[in-house]
Design a protein around this motif. Structure first.
Motif, PDB file in Angstrom:
ATOM      1  N   ALA A   2       1.027  -1.435   0.189  1.00  0.00           N
ATOM      2  CA  ALA A   2       0.032  -0.529   0.429  1.00  0.00           C
ATOM      3  C   ALA A   2       0.701   1.113   0.118  1.00  0.00           C
ATOM      4  N   LEU A   3       0.562   2.343  -0.708  1.00  0.00           N
ATOM      5  CA  LEU A   3       1.085   3.443  -1.053  1.00  0.00           C
ATOM      6  C   LEU A   3       0.791   4.723   0.078  1.00  0.00           C
ATOM      7  N   ALA A   4       1.504   5.402   0.456  1.00  0.00           N
ATOM      8  CA  ALA A   4       1.330   6.502   1.147  1.00  0.00           C
ATOM      9  C   ALA A   4       1.722   7.817   0.290  1.00  0.00           C
ATOM     10  N   PRO A   5       0.786   9.166   0.677  1.00  0.00           N
ATOM     11  CA  PRO A   5       1.738  10.648   0.667  1.00  0.00           C
ATOM     12  C   PRO A   5       2.588  10.530   1.414  1.00  0.00           C
ATOM     13  N   CYS A   6       3.932  11.165   1.287  1.00  0.00           N
ATOM     14  CA  CYS A   6       4.915  10.764   2.599  1.00  0.00           C
ATOM     15  C   CYS A   6       4.320  12.917   3.318  1.00  0.00           C
TER      16      CYS A   6
END
Length: 115
Positions: A2-6
């Motif tokens: 899963a990707l998340a914004p910095c």
């Protein structure tokens, strides 16, 4: 993964949740403390280099270093050093002048033809 914004404002990176901490260690938009001992300023990692060039806590040599002074320290330390080491600096300059005069005399003796 899963990707998340910095989480750092200004950073557009999308990173895996598992590697967010690793990204933050390198992220140019992470707020970090100046690495110079004694400086308590916090700034974006991207601005550290520019700050270090002007930071009053950066380590610098005494301006008389080229004449033999070995003092080194923060800008404030060197300012105090310049006020207290005037006699030492004059002696360094005097020694350098004597050395140059001796060299000049030796070169003059070597280049003058004997009669």
């Amino acid at each position: 993964f899963a990707l998340a914004p910095c989480p750092n404002e200004g950073c557009d990176e999308q990173v895996s949740i598992r590697s967010i901490d690793k990204h933050k260690e390198q992220c140019l938009f992470e707020t970090v403390q100046c690495p110079n001992p004694g400086c308590s300023e916090f700034l974006l990692r991207t601005n550290v280099r520019a700050h270090q060039e002007q930071c009053p806590f950066r380590v610098v040599n005494c301006p008389f270093h080229k004449y033999g002074c070995t003092a080194q320290g923060s800008v404030t330390f060197i300012e105090d050093h310049l006020n207290t080491a005037t006699n030492d600096h004059l002696m360094l300059l005097f020694s350098m002048l004597e050395y140059q005069q001796q060299r000049h005399l030796q070169e003059k003796r070597i280049s003058c033809p004997k009669k």
